[in-house]
Design an enzyme around this catalytic site. Structure first.
Site, short mmCIF file in Angstrom:
data_model
loop_
_atom_site.label_atom_id
_atom_site.label_comp_id
_atom_site.label_asym_id
_atom_site.label_seq_id
_atom_site.Cartn_x
_atom_site.Cartn_y
_atom_site.Cartn_z
N TYR A 137 25.04 22.43 10.88
CA TYR A 137 24.28 23.63 10.56
C TYR A 137 23.02 23.20 9.81
O TYR A 137 22.62 22.04 9.87
CB TYR A 137 25.21 24.56 9.74
CG TYR A 137 24.73 25.98 9.63
CD1 TYR A 137 24.31 26.70 10.76
CD2 TYR A 137 24.69 26.61 8.39
CE1 TYR A 137 23.87 27.99 10.63
CE2 TYR A 137 24.25 27.92 8.27
CZ TYR A 137 23.83 28.59 9.39
OH TYR A 137 23.39 29.86 9.26
N LYS A 154 40.55 35.43 33.52
CA LYS A 154 39.72 34.50 34.33
C LYS A 154 39.28 33.34 33.44
O LYS A 154 39.25 32.19 33.87
CB LYS A 154 38.49 35.23 34.90
CG LYS A 154 38.83 36.41 35.80
CD LYS A 154 38.78 36.09 37.27
CE LYS A 154 39.31 37.27 38.07
NZ LYS A 154 39.62 36.96 39.44
N GLU A 182 32.06 39.38 38.22
CA GLU A 182 33.44 39.73 38.56
C GLU A 182 33.60 41.25 38.60
O GLU A 182 33.08 41.96 37.72
CB GLU A 182 34.37 39.14 37.49
CG GLU A 182 35.84 39.23 37.80
CD GLU A 182 36.25 38.39 39.00
OE1 GLU A 182 35.87 37.23 39.10
OE2 GLU A 182 36.94 38.94 39.88
N ASN A 226 44.81 44.12 45.25
CA ASN A 226 45.54 43.87 44.01
C ASN A 226 45.58 45.12 43.16
O ASN A 226 44.60 45.85 43.14
CB ASN A 226 44.83 42.77 43.20
CG ASN A 226 45.07 41.39 43.77
OD1 ASN A 226 46.14 41.08 44.22
ND2 ASN A 226 44.04 40.58 43.75
N1 LIG Z 1 43.20 38.61 46.68
C1 LIG Z 1 42.00 38.39 46.20
O1 LIG Z 1 41.61 37.28 45.87
C2 LIG Z 1 41.05 39.51 46.06
C3 LIG Z 1 39.73 39.23 45.76
C4 LIG Z 1 38.82 40.28 45.66
C5 LIG Z 1 39.27 41.57 45.83
N2 LIG Z 1 40.58 41.79 46.07
C6 LIG Z 1 41.09 43.15 46.24
O2 LIG Z 1 40.42 43.78 47.30
C7 LIG Z 1 40.19 45.14 46.99
C8 LIG Z 1 38.72 45.47 47.09
O3 LIG Z 1 37.99 44.75 46.12
P1 LIG Z 1 36.39 44.79 46.13
O4 LIG Z 1 35.97 43.99 44.95
O5 LIG Z 1 35.87 44.45 47.47
O6 LIG Z 1 36.14 46.33 45.81
P2 LIG Z 1 35.01 47.32 46.38
O7 LIG Z 1 35.12 48.53 45.55
O8 LIG Z 1 33.71 46.62 46.48
O9 LIG Z 1 35.48 47.65 47.88
C9 LIG Z 1 36.61 48.37 48.21
C10 LIG Z 1 36.37 48.99 49.57
O10 LIG Z 1 37.61 49.52 50.04
C11 LIG Z 1 37.34 50.78 50.59
N3 LIG Z 1 38.54 51.61 50.59
C12 LIG Z 1 39.14 52.17 49.54
N4 LIG Z 1 40.16 52.96 49.95
C13 LIG Z 1 40.16 52.89 51.30
C14 LIG Z 1 40.95 53.49 52.31
N5 LIG Z 1 41.90 54.34 51.99
N6 LIG Z 1 40.69 53.16 53.61
C15 LIG Z 1 39.71 52.31 53.92
N7 LIG Z 1 38.91 51.73 53.00
C16 LIG Z 1 39.14 52.02 51.72
C17 LIG Z 1 36.24 51.35 49.71
O11 LIG Z 1 35.56 52.43 50.34
C18 LIG Z 1 35.36 50.14 49.51
O12 LIG Z 1 34.39 50.00 50.52
C19 LIG Z 1 40.79 45.35 45.62
O13 LIG Z 1 42.11 45.81 45.76
C20 LIG Z 1 40.81 43.97 45.01
O14 LIG Z 1 41.84 43.81 44.07
C21 LIG Z 1 41.49 40.80 46.21
O1 LIG Z 2 41.60 39.06 39.88
C1 LIG Z 2 42.28 38.82 40.88
O2 LIG Z 2 43.51 38.63 40.81
C2 LIG Z 2 41.66 38.67 42.22
C3 LIG Z 2 40.40 39.39 42.42
O3 LIG Z 2 39.36 38.91 41.61
C4 LIG Z 2 40.51 40.88 42.37
O4 LIG Z 2 39.56 41.52 41.91
O5 LIG Z 2 41.53 41.40 42.81
MG LIG Z 3 38.04 40.41 41.00
#
Ligand SMILES: NC(=O)c1ccc[n+]([C@@H]2O[C@H](COP(=O)([O-])OP(=O)(O)OC[C@H]3O[C@@H](n4cnc5c(N)ncnc54)[C@H](O)[C@@H]3O)[C@@H](O)[C@H]2O)c1
Ligand SMILES: O=C(O)C[C@H](O)C(=O)O
Ligand SMILES: [Mg+2]
Length: 471
Positions: A114, A169, A211, A363
């Site tokens: 410092y 994260k 995120e 998720n």
């Molecule tokens: N497994 C992974 O690593 C991972 C990573 C990122 C996101 N995800 C999951 O994917 C999902 C979306 O995340 P995102 O960051 O893209 O969110 P986002 O909000 O950008 O997109 C979600 C999309 O899903 C659509 N949607 C919602 N309900 C719907 C329905 N009934 N029918 C059709 N489309 C529908 C929405 O209109 C939107 O366009 C979340 O559940 C998230 O947890 C998982």
């Molecule tokens: O956070 C996670 O488990 C994965 C992803 O980033 C999400 O938004 O679902």
């Molecule tokens: Mg995420």
């Protein structure tokens, strides 16, 4: 508290009981009748007619927690003060802390770390700003930034509620790749304000991991920050997901014996993750991708207000298929869910092509529970850690930032992402590859190493590395 088996868990109920109105035996019988197995009782306070006890109970699942707590709450003379389980206890006071690297033990140490000596270090950085990388936390530190607008599949839950995910994260960055990071949740969902704030705090960081920022604003925020900052900016939900999805698909196709240029892929949820996953698959050579959102399949016969959807409709769905998911999915080889829990039905999977690949990645609740289709799907994966084949961006972001920081990359480009996907896919040895093992475990120590090696190479070859790391 211990988990007691598949799906079993312990909860602790803090109960305040008025002994004039109820005896503990009555409470214990009610818990027993609700199916709760009482494993410990701790008296916290006992004064006059009031007694406070912590009751540890084994329950089978989350629904069972509600049954037991509702039973207890319905008893006259009992007040449920608090309920905690192992998960909540792990969050008490947050999950990370700051740890100094050197102790300050005397005045001499104090004047070095410092004032006054620190001023010489400041002056050195002022003279040569690159020294920020050698003399501050910048070289090993990433900001994990959310506006709380698309948190997991929970949606727009705001910045306070988003913090546990961002802290998680940060833990993963450190534990898996030795990367330090700060979870930062912004109390604004205005695109310009988010961009200005991130630019203003960027000097401390060697990279920005965006995120859980909702689409379509996430696209502009990321693009502008990529253009305006000289450190890598990576929207994890787009690119981290796309990298891991592509890695999983490479291996799943090997399991079912299909080739990437011949499969029909339906992507449900054309948000941040859905767009990025579709783009990586297009560049990997998938011919037929159909995107479905709330209003059904995206097709070039429609016009969309949302520019990303317009782009999407023009670059996918070559046969201009229209209709809801249940129609569009007929004959598809691959389902990729990035939308919301429970949207896919068993009948939908039955209507897919032979040996269908089902990646239900929403998720925390997948588009379909694996149990519902395990007898009819060729390969099933989810984003969760409690089923086999976890397709989750956690397999990518620690390693890709480890690489980007080590070579001081200015950006994380397409070549680096493809290199990361190939590294992840190759971490499953060919002789071990099968329908329940298409993607390496998060705890597989080779993953970060493999990503780092290939991604650094890709950064050097494409000219975005500012240094070549020694090892
Ligand atoms: N497994 C992974 O690593 C991972 C990573 C990122 C996101 N995800 C999951 O994917 C999902 C979306 O995340 P995102 O960051 O893209 O969110 P986002 O909000 O950008 O997109 C979600 C999309 O899903 C659509 N949607 C919602 N309900 C719907 C329905 N009934 N029918 C059709 N489309 C529908 C929405 O209109 C939107 O366009 C979340 O559940 C998230 O947890 C998982
Ligand atoms: O956070 C996670 O488990 C994965 C992803 O980033 C999400 O938004 O679902
Ligand atoms: Mg995420």
């Amino acid at each position: 508290m211990e988990h007691t088996g598949l799906g079993g868990k312990s909860i602790i109920l803090r109960l305040e009981m008025n002994t004039k109105e109820i005896k503990f035996g009555q409470v214990a019988s009610a818990i027993f009748e609700a199916g709760g197995d009482m494993v410990a009782i701790d008296v916290i306070q006992s004064s006059g007619d009031i007694t406070v006890r912590d009751i540890t109970i084994t329950v089978t699942d989350s629904a069972h927690i509600s049954t037991v707590t509702e039973t207890v709450q319905s008893l006259k003379g009992v007040r449920l003060v608090n309920i905690s389980d192992r998960t909540f206890l792990m969050h008490l006071g947050g999950k990370i802390e700051t740890q100094p690297k050197v102790p300050i033990q005397n005045r001499d140490d104090l004047s070095r770390v410092y004032t006054p000596d620190v001023a010489r270090v400041c002056a050195a950085i002022q003279e040569d700003p690159k020294k920020a990388y050698t003399l501050t936390i910048k070289r090993n530190t990433v900001a994990v930034i959310s506006d709380g607008s698309a948190v997991l599949g929970l949606g727009n839950i705001g910045p306070y509620a988003a913090m546990p995910v961002m802290e998680g994260k940060s833990m993963l960055f450190k534990q898996l790749a030795g990367v330090d990071s700060f979870p930062i949740c912004l109390d604004t969902q205005d695109t310009e304000e988010i961009i200005a704030t991130i630019k203003a705090i960027a000097p401390a960081f060697g990279g920005i991991n965006l995120e859980d920022i909702a689409s379509p604003r996430c696209f502009e925020i990321e693009q502008r920050l990529r253009d305006e900052l000289d450190v890598p900016v990576f929207h994890d939900d787009q690119h981290g997901t796309a990298v891991v999805l592509y890695a999983a698909l490479i291996n799943a196709l090997k399991v079912v014996g299909k080739s990437i240029d011949q499969v029909k892929v339906v992507v449900c949820g054309i948000g941040a993750a859905g767009v990025a996953c579709s783009k990586i698959l297009l560049s990997a050579g998938v011919g037929e991708i159909i995107g479905v959102d709330r209003a059904g399949a995206l097709t070039r016969d429609e016009t969309y207000e949302h520019p990303m959807w317009q782009w999407y409709a023009e670059h996918t769905n070559p046969n201009r298929v229209q209709g809801p998911l249940s129609e569009v999915i007929r004959g598809a080889d691959v389902f990729i869910g990035l939308s919301a829990g429970g949207l896919l039905q068993r009948e939908d999977v039955l209507s897919m092509a032979e040996q269908p690949i089902v990646f239900a990645m929403a998720n925390p609740t997948p588009e379909i529970q694996p149990e519902a289709v395990e007898d009819i799907a060729g390969v099933i994966a989810t984003g969760r850690s409690d089923y086999p084949n976890q397709i989750n961006n956690v397999l990518c972001f620690p390693g890709i930032f480890r690489a980007a920081l080590d070579c001081r990359a200015t950006v994380i480009n397409e070549e680096m992402k493809l290199a990361a996907a190939e590294a992840i896919a190759s971490a499953v040895p060919a002789d071990e590859l099968n329908a329940s093992y298409i993607i390496p475990s998060v705890f597989n120590q080779n993953v970060v190493k493999a990503i780092r090696e290939r991604v650094v190479k890709a950064a050097v070859v494409t000219g975005v590395a500012r240094r070549v790391p020694r090892e």
